[in-house]
Enzyme design. Structure first.
Site, mmCIF file in Angstrom:
data_model
loop_
_atom_site.group_PDB
_atom_site.id
_atom_site.type_symbol
_atom_site.label_atom_id
_atom_site.label_comp_id
_atom_site.label_asym_id
_atom_site.label_seq_id
_atom_site.Cartn_x
_atom_site.Cartn_y
_atom_site.Cartn_z
ATOM 1 N N ARG A 209 34.475 19.335 46.150
ATOM 2 C CA ARG A 209 33.876 19.389 47.107
ATOM 3 C C ARG A 209 32.389 20.246 47.133
ATOM 4 O O ARG A 209 32.703 21.118 47.769
ATOM 5 C CB ARG A 209 34.231 18.831 48.596
ATOM 6 N N ARG B 279 38.905 20.475 47.474
ATOM 7 C CA ARG B 279 39.045 21.689 47.817
ATOM 8 C C ARG B 279 37.334 22.070 47.014
ATOM 9 O O ARG B 279 37.197 21.749 46.160
ATOM 10 C CB ARG B 279 39.759 22.701 47.047
ATOM 11 N N HIS B 280 36.883 22.957 47.659
ATOM 12 C CA HIS B 280 35.546 23.691 47.294
ATOM 13 C C HIS B 280 36.112 24.493 45.837
ATOM 14 O O HIS B 280 36.487 25.892 46.078
ATOM 15 C CB HIS B 280 34.594 24.292 48.327
ATOM 16 N N VAL B 281 35.653 23.559 44.275
ATOM 17 C CA VAL B 281 36.007 25.001 43.349
ATOM 18 C C VAL B 281 35.429 24.070 42.149
ATOM 19 O O VAL B 281 35.158 23.021 42.222
ATOM 20 C CB VAL B 281 37.594 24.564 42.766
ATOM 21 N N GLU C 96 32.158 23.190 56.846
ATOM 22 C CA GLU C 96 31.748 24.411 56.728
ATOM 23 C C GLU C 96 32.970 24.757 55.654
ATOM 24 O O GLU C 96 33.469 24.602 54.918
ATOM 25 C CB GLU C 96 32.632 25.464 58.061
#
EC number: 2.8.2.-
Length: 326
Positions: free
Chosen positions: A29, A87-89, A312
Site C-alpha cells: 500500500r 504493508r507500506h513497502v 497512517e
C-alpha cells in the site's frame, strides 16, 4: 467392526483443500492513498471469507536491504494460503529469490493531493487527534509544524522538493537504488511492473469502481466489499479521519510542485488510462468530463476529491474494529 471404519476405508485419501486462484496476494500500500480504508475492509472480509490477512507492524521502512528482502519474502511465502499480505513497502520481486511471484494490487492518487494530505497530516493529524487533544508527530519542532506550505515549496525546503516528492513510483519500480532517483529509468520500470505483476492498480478518486473490480477479479477476497464500504457505520468513520488544517497552496506554488513531480504525473496518468480501459472492458462508465489538460497548463483546486479514511504510517486501526464485532 462396522463402527470403526475410517474415512480412508470408505472414501480413499481425504481430499485436499482446493485453494482459490490466486491464493497469494500482496497489497504493497502507498501511503496517503486511502489504504487504511482498504485495510479496515480487509479485516472485515478476512473474517467473513476465511482468508489469511497478514499485516505488518513495520510502517516506515519501504526500502529493504537484500537480506531484509529475502527474509520478508521467506516469511510471506510460508504464510498459510490463501493469504493477503499488506504493508507500506516498495515492490518486491519474489522470483528473484526463488519464490512464487504473488499477485499484486494497489491504489494511487493525484500526486499533489497525496503530497498535501501527507504534509498537513504529519503536522496536525486528523479529527480524532483534535478531539483527544493529541498532537501529531510530537518530535516536530514548532517552527517546522507551522511552516507555511508556500514557503516550503517556493523556498525549496527538503520536504517540498525532490527526492522527497518522488514517492509513488518507487512502490512500483521496486528495491533497486535507481528506483529512488526521479527519472525515466524508474518511471519505465514502474510501468513495466504494473503491466507484468499487478492485477489491478486503481485510482483513489474512483474508489467505488476500484472495489467493484477487486470484487470481480478476486471474489474469494473481496465479495460484498462494496456493500460493506457503503454501510452507513463505515461511512461515518470517514469524518473522523479527514486530515485537518489543510490549506491550498498558491497557484504559483502548485505549478512548481507540478514541475517537480512531472514523472509522478506521467505515471499517474498512465495508470489512470489503464484503469479506465479496464473499466470500459467490464462495462463500468467513467463520469464524462472534459479531459483535463496536462498539469503544466492547468492549475486545479487540489483537495477537490472526497477524502476517504486516510491511512497512517502507524497502526492505530484497532479503535475501528469494535464496530464490526457486533
Amino acid at each position: 467392526f462396522v463402527g470403526n471404519s475410517t474415512y480412508l476405508d470408505d472414501h480413499g485419501p481425504r481430499p485436499q483443500k482446493v485453494l482459490p486462484f490466486p491464493s497469494q496476494v500482496v497489497y504493497n500500500r502507498v501511503g496517503k492513498c486511502g489504504s487504511r480504508t482498504v485495510v479496515l475492509l480487509l479485516r472485515i472480509l478476512s473474517e467473513k471469507h476465511g482468508f489469511n490477512l497478514v499485516t505488518s507492524d513495520i510502517h516506515n521502512k519501504t526500502r529493504l536491504t537484500k537480506n531484509e528482502q529475502m527474509e520478508l519474502i521467506k516469511n510471506i511465502s510460508t504464510a498459510e494460503q490463501p493469504y493477503l499480505f499488506t504493508r507500506h513497502v516498495h515492490f518486491l520481486n519474489f522470483s528473484r529469490f526463488g519464490g512464487d511471484q504473488p499477485v499484486y494490487i494497489n491504489i494511487i492518487r493525484d500526486p499533489v493531493n497525496r503530497f498535501l494530505s501527507n504534509y498537513f497530516f504529519r503536522r496536525f493529524g486528523d479529527w480524532r487527534g483534535e478531539q483527544n487533544h493529541m498532537i501529531r508527530t510530537p518530535s516536530m519542532r514548532q517552527e517546522e509544524r507551522y511552516l507555511d506550505i508556500n514557503v516550503c515549496i517556493l523556498e525549496n525546503y527538503p520536504e517540498c522538493s525532490n527526492p522527497r516528492l518522488f514517492y509513488i513510483i518507487p512502490y512500483f519500480c521496486g528495491q533497486h537504488p535507481r528506483c529512488r532517483e526521479p527519472g525515466e529509468w524508474a518511471l519505465e520500470r514502474a510501468k513495466l511492473n504494473v503491466n507484468e505483476n499487478f492485477l489491478l492498480v486503481g485510482i483513489l478518486e474512483e474508489l467505488e469502481d476500484v472495489l467493484l473490480l477487486l470484487e470481480r477479479f478476486l471474489p474469494h477476497y473481496f465479495k460484498d466489499v462494496l456493500s460493506i464500504y457503503k454501510n452507513p457505520e463505515h461511512r461515518k468513520l470517514g469524518n473522523l479521519t479527514v486530515t485537518v488544517k489543510k490549506t491550498v497552496p498558491s497557484p504559483e506554488a502548485i505549478q512548481i510542485l507540478y514541475q517537480r513531480m512531472r514523472y509522478e504525473y506521467e505515471f499517474y496518468y498512465y495508470v489512470k488510462e489503464q484503469f479506465h480501459l479496464l473499466k470500459r472492458k467490464f462495462g463500468l462508465k467513467s463520469h464524462i468530463r472534459k479531459p483535463r489538460p496536462r498539469p503544466e497548463f492547468f492549475i486545479p483546486s487540489p483537495l477537490e476529491t472526497e477524502e476517504p479514511i486516510d491511512d497512517e504510517e502507524e497502526d492505530d486501526e484497532k479503535w475501528l474494529e469494535d464496530i464490526y464485532k457486533r
